[in-house]
Design a protein around this motif. Structure first.
Motif, PDB file in Angstrom:
ATOM      1  N   ARG A 172       0.803  -1.226   0.000  1.00  0.00           N
ATOM      2  CA  ARG A 172       0.000   0.000   0.000  1.00  0.00           C
ATOM      3  C   ARG A 172       0.838   1.280   0.000  1.00  0.00           C
ATOM      4  O   ARG A 172       0.285   2.384  -0.045  1.00  0.00           O
ATOM      5  N   SER A 173       2.157   1.119   0.020  1.00  0.00           N
ATOM      6  CA  SER A 173       3.010   2.290   0.167  1.00  0.00           C
ATOM      7  C   SER A 173       2.934   3.241  -1.009  1.00  0.00           C
ATOM      8  O   SER A 173       3.185   4.438  -0.857  1.00  0.00           O
ATOM      9  N   TRP A 174       2.595   2.748  -2.189  1.00  0.00           N
ATOM     10  CA  TRP A 174       2.470   3.655  -3.345  1.00  0.00           C
ATOM     11  C   TRP A 174       1.357   4.665  -3.127  1.00  0.00           C
ATOM     12  O   TRP A 174       1.382   5.769  -3.681  1.00  0.00           O
ATOM     13  N   ARG A 175       0.363   4.306  -2.278  1.00  0.00           N
ATOM     14  CA  ARG A 175      -0.707   5.243  -1.937  1.00  0.00           C
ATOM     15  C   ARG A 175      -0.429   5.953  -0.618  1.00  0.00           C
ATOM     16  O   ARG A 175      -0.697   7.131  -0.458  1.00  0.00           O
ATOM     17  N   TRP A 176       0.080   5.182   0.353  1.00  0.00           N
ATOM     18  CA  TRP A 176       0.310   5.734   1.683  1.00  0.00           C
ATOM     19  C   TRP A 176       1.439   6.760   1.686  1.00  0.00           C
ATOM     20  O   TRP A 176       1.409   7.714   2.465  1.00  0.00           O
ATOM     21  N   GLY A 177       2.465   6.576   0.834  1.00  0.00           N
ATOM     22  CA  GLY A 177       3.577   7.521   0.785  1.00  0.00           C
ATOM     23  C   GLY A 177       3.111   8.936   0.486  1.00  0.00           C
ATOM     24  O   GLY A 177       3.406   9.874   1.250  1.00  0.00           O
ATOM     25  N   PRO A 178       2.367   9.145  -0.624  1.00  0.00           N
ATOM     26  CA  PRO A 178       1.841  10.483  -0.895  1.00  0.00           C
ATOM     27  C   PRO A 178       0.923  11.003   0.215  1.00  0.00           C
ATOM     28  O   PRO A 178       0.894  12.202   0.497  1.00  0.00           O
ATOM     29  N   TRP A 213       9.361   0.955  -1.078  1.00  0.00           N
ATOM     30  CA  TRP A 213       8.410  -0.092  -1.461  1.00  0.00           C
ATOM     31  C   TRP A 213       7.527   0.357  -2.619  1.00  0.00           C
ATOM     32  O   TRP A 213       6.552  -0.312  -2.946  1.00  0.00           O
ATOM     33  N   ASP A 214       7.839   1.485  -3.223  1.00  0.00           N
ATOM     34  CA  ASP A 214       6.910   2.120  -4.163  1.00  0.00           C
ATOM     35  C   ASP A 214       6.524   1.237  -5.333  1.00  0.00           C
ATOM     36  O   ASP A 214       5.462   1.405  -5.913  1.00  0.00           O
ATOM     37  N   ASP A 215       7.391   0.280  -5.705  1.00  0.00           N
ATOM     38  CA  ASP A 215       7.086  -0.564  -6.863  1.00  0.00           C
ATOM     39  C   ASP A 215       6.344  -1.837  -6.484  1.00  0.00           C
ATOM     40  O   ASP A 215       6.111  -2.706  -7.319  1.00  0.00           O
ATOM     41  N   ARG A 216       5.975  -1.968  -5.221  1.00  0.00           N
ATOM     42  CA  ARG A 216       5.243  -3.161  -4.769  1.00  0.00           C
ATOM     43  C   ARG A 216       3.775  -2.816  -4.615  1.00  0.00           C
ATOM     44  O   ARG A 216       3.405  -2.043  -3.746  1.00  0.00           O
ATOM     45  N   ARG A 217       2.939  -3.380  -5.498  1.00  0.00           N
ATOM     46  CA  ARG A 217       1.504  -3.099  -5.418  1.00  0.00           C
ATOM     47  C   ARG A 217       0.697  -4.359  -5.147  1.00  0.00           C
ATOM     48  O   ARG A 217      -0.476  -4.425  -5.429  1.00  0.00           O
ATOM     49  N   ASP A 218       1.342  -5.378  -4.633  1.00  0.00           N
ATOM     50  CA  ASP A 218       0.634  -6.593  -4.252  1.00  0.00           C
ATOM     51  C   ASP A 218       1.176  -7.024  -2.903  1.00  0.00           C
ATOM     52  O   ASP A 218       2.209  -6.553  -2.446  1.00  0.00           O
ATOM     53  N   SER A 219       0.448  -7.924  -2.257  1.00  0.00           N
ATOM     54  CA  SER A 219       0.837  -8.361  -0.911  1.00  0.00           C
ATOM     55  C   SER A 219       1.400  -9.766  -0.934  1.00  0.00           C
ATOM     56  O   SER A 219       1.281 -10.512   0.030  1.00  0.00           O
ATOM     57  N   LEU A 242       4.505 -10.586  -1.082  1.00  0.00           N
ATOM     58  CA  LEU A 242       5.780 -10.677  -0.377  1.00  0.00           C
ATOM     59  C   LEU A 242       5.606 -11.388   0.962  1.00  0.00           C
ATOM     60  O   LEU A 242       4.568 -11.268   1.619  1.00  0.00           O
ATOM     61  N   SER A 243       6.636 -12.111   1.362  1.00  0.00           N
ATOM     62  CA  SER A 243       6.679 -12.610   2.729  1.00  0.00           C
ATOM     63  C   SER A 243       7.174 -11.472   3.620  1.00  0.00           C
ATOM     64  O   SER A 243       7.648 -10.440   3.131  1.00  0.00           O
ATOM     65  N   VAL A 244       7.073 -11.665   4.922  1.00  0.00           N
ATOM     66  CA  VAL A 244       7.579 -10.644   5.838  1.00  0.00           C
ATOM     67  C   VAL A 244       9.070 -10.417   5.593  1.00  0.00           C
ATOM     68  O   VAL A 244       9.536  -9.277   5.502  1.00  0.00           O
ATOM     69  N   LEU A 245       9.832 -11.520   5.465  1.00  0.00           N
ATOM     70  CA  LEU A 245      11.270 -11.400   5.253  1.00  0.00           C
ATOM     71  C   LEU A 245      11.582 -10.657   3.956  1.00  0.00           C
ATOM     72  O   LEU A 245      12.464  -9.787   3.919  1.00  0.00           O
ATOM     73  N   GLU A 246      10.843 -10.957   2.881  1.00  0.00           N
ATOM     74  CA  GLU A 246      11.073 -10.273   1.601  1.00  0.00           C
ATOM     75  C   GLU A 246      10.776  -8.783   1.705  1.00  0.00           C
ATOM     76  O   GLU A 246      11.490  -7.953   1.138  1.00  0.00           O
ATOM     77  N   ALA A 247       9.719  -8.445   2.430  1.00  0.00           N
ATOM     78  CA  ALA A 247       9.378  -7.025   2.603  1.00  0.00           C
ATOM     79  C   ALA A 247      10.487  -6.296   3.356  1.00  0.00           C
ATOM     80  O   ALA A 247      10.853  -5.173   3.008  1.00  0.00           O
ATOM     81  N   LEU A 248      11.039  -6.937   4.382  1.00  0.00           N
ATOM     82  CA  LEU A 248      12.116  -6.317   5.145  1.00  0.00           C
ATOM     83  C   LEU A 248      13.379  -6.198   4.302  1.00  0.00           C
ATOM     84  O   LEU A 248      14.080  -5.176   4.354  1.00  0.00           O
TER      85      LEU A 248
END
Length: 283
Positions: A222-228, A257-263, A265-271
């Protein structure tokens, strides 16, 4: 019965529009330039496609703008290019100053502009959301009445344009920044192999986002929306003389995370993605 226009039916906008359909003759949307996913979502929620934005502004007496905050003023400008004398409710997560600009832009058409903000998950049969409204008093009731008896709990605020936006960003400044801080905390803990201990500490505090590690990939998605939105929070804080450093920093972190628009990812991958975000940056 009222004809409502929705700009644009994303996951929240479509869900809110679906609730309005219970009391409206029709909910219109404009397919021009929208993605296949948006088209399918609009069909799923029973929204009616308008030929173009001109038809939507001509037929609708209420327009709801629910889009990513970075596009709120652009959407307002698109609407202002067409005659519209109804009620325009900007329900985006934008600062009071941004809301004032939207009001000026759309007000040129002769429309009545009200300030709105949606707090909560997309409304459904099992979830509700609150819709806060502020602005010209006479226009608040017609919009609130669209959601009577639905999963959208409409509440009016006194004080005019800016109040609903300020409430949303006051909430966002804690809620979203806290989610980001939890991710950064786990990224640091994982570097030193103490993430299990950190989780054990957090689980003793039931209200801590640190106990909700499964939510970290959702934050990334959600960071592509939450960032702005955090950028708008920073603007709102500056406008009243408060420090905006945390909001600015949160927006910068979300940018990794701006290029991630799906969920997916695992927790480890997100970190790990937080670490990769500094590739190519100077030291």
């Amino acid at each position: 019965m009222t004809v409502v226009g929705i700009l644009h039916p994303g996951s929240m906008g479509a869900a809110v529009a679906a609730q309005a359909r219970q009391s409206c003759a029709q909910v219109l949307w404009c397919p021009a330039g929208r993605s296949l996913a948006t088209r399918k979502r609009a069909e799923r929620y029973g929204l009616t496609a308008a030929t173009d934005l001109g038809e939507l502004t001509e037929r609708a007496s209420v327009i709801l703008s629910i889009c990513p905050p970075a596009y709120a003023e652009d959407v307002a400008a698109e609407v202002s290019a067409h005659p519209f004398s109804g009620i325009y409710a900007d329900c985006n997560a934008i600062s009071p100053a941004s809301m004032a600009r939207v009001s000026t832009i759309v007000g040129r058409t002769g429309a009545t502009v009200i300030d709105g903000s949606v707090i909560g998950s997309p409304p459904s049969a099992t979830k509700s959301a609150r819709l806060y409204l502020s602005g010209p008093a006479a226009a608040l009731s017609p919009v609130a009445s669209l959601f009577a008896g639905t999963a959208v709990l409409a509440r009016t605020l006194s004080g005019g344009i800016g109040r609903a936006s300020a409430l949303k960003l006051s909430y966002s400044s804690y809620q979203k920044a806290s989610r980001v801080l939890a991710a950064v905390s786990y990224a640091l803990a994982s570097d030193y192999g103490v993430e299990e201990e950190l989780l054990d500490i957090a689980q003793g505090r039931s209200t801590s986002y640190l106990a909700e590690t499964a939510y970290i990939p959702k934050v990334a998605a959600r960071s592509w929306r939450w960032g702005p939105e955090m950028g708008e929070v920073a603007d709102a804080l500056r406008e009243v003389g408060l420090p905006a450093d945390l909001a600015v920093a949160s927006a910068a972190i979300m940018g990794r995370w701006d290029d991630r628009r799906d969920s997916s990812l695992s927790v480890l991958e997100a970190l790990e993605h937080l670490h990769r975000g500094d590739e190519g940056e100077g030291t």
